[in-house]
Design an enzyme around this catalytic site. Sequence first.
Site: not given
Length: 255
Positions: A159, A163
């Site tokens: 993740y 991002k």
Amino acid sequence: MVTPARLEGRVAAVTGAARGIGRAIAERLAADGARVACIDISAARIEQAVAEMQARGADVRAYALDVAERNAVHAAFARIEADFASPLAILVNNAAWIRYQAPSAIDAETLDRMLGVGVKGLIWTLQAAQDPLQRSGHGSVINICSTAALRATPDSLAYCAVKGAVAGLTRAAAVDFGRLGIRVNAIAPAFVATAAALANFDEAGIAQRRRSTPLGRLADASEIASVAAFLASDDSSFINGELVVVDGGRTHAAL
Ligand SMILES: NC(=O)c1ccc[n+]([C@@H]2O[C@H](COP(=O)([O-])OP(=O)(O)OC[C@H]3O[C@@H](n4cnc5c(N)ncnc54)[C@H](O)[C@@H]3O)[C@@H](O)[C@H]2O)c1
């Protein structure tokens, strides 16, 4: 004197608009006068969401596609311009497909899908939208990033990679697109109380997130949507390449 809605008549596209933050952004842009192309991978959910928004008077249309598929994205953006008979002025890249896994458990299929939707998807939409955004004369792109671009939690290796890439590509696009008169910014929420996010944590985990936020509560999706509406509008006309943290002060706090 009546002030006209600040996005009156502008065409917007929001990915992942069927629920959660994307749905809240689509509703807010429509409330501010925009005509919104609502994109989602789930045909059933996006049609249902759009029908509900239309019932409340919003000028919105549904588009079912996978943003990870380059050809599908290019075809959809051509269709959006034809359907609204006006070039796209606002692009909100919100869709993501997320799994939290321990580093040793990350498998190739999951990682490819996370990068496909959360990184490649943004590059395909930027590519497909570049020309209409420039022609609109008001081009503004808002990428939904995360405070995971700034600090890490356990099991967030993939993740944070996604991002972190969103933060980087926002800056790169701000340079290339800025020269065309198109602004590109990102919003970094911490925890937002959407059904998808709440499902990832038990009551203790949610209470911990509330405690570690100086404002003492979780964000509502509408509080991300209002920042997206500001970045979409001419009220932010000299903001370009920024990552706007919307986290109630959590990233700065040692709580
Ligand atoms: N909720 C949070 O706490 C939080 C915090 C920080 C950042 N974010 C970011 O905000 C965004 C939205 O989060 P959310 O909680 O509303 O998620 P969500 O899962 O509720 O909504 C995501 C939407 O995207 C759609 N989608 C998934 N894959 C797609 C694809 N390939 N093509 C098109 N649509 C697709 C889903 O069908 C869904 O409707 C994500 O980028 C997420 O990383 C969320």
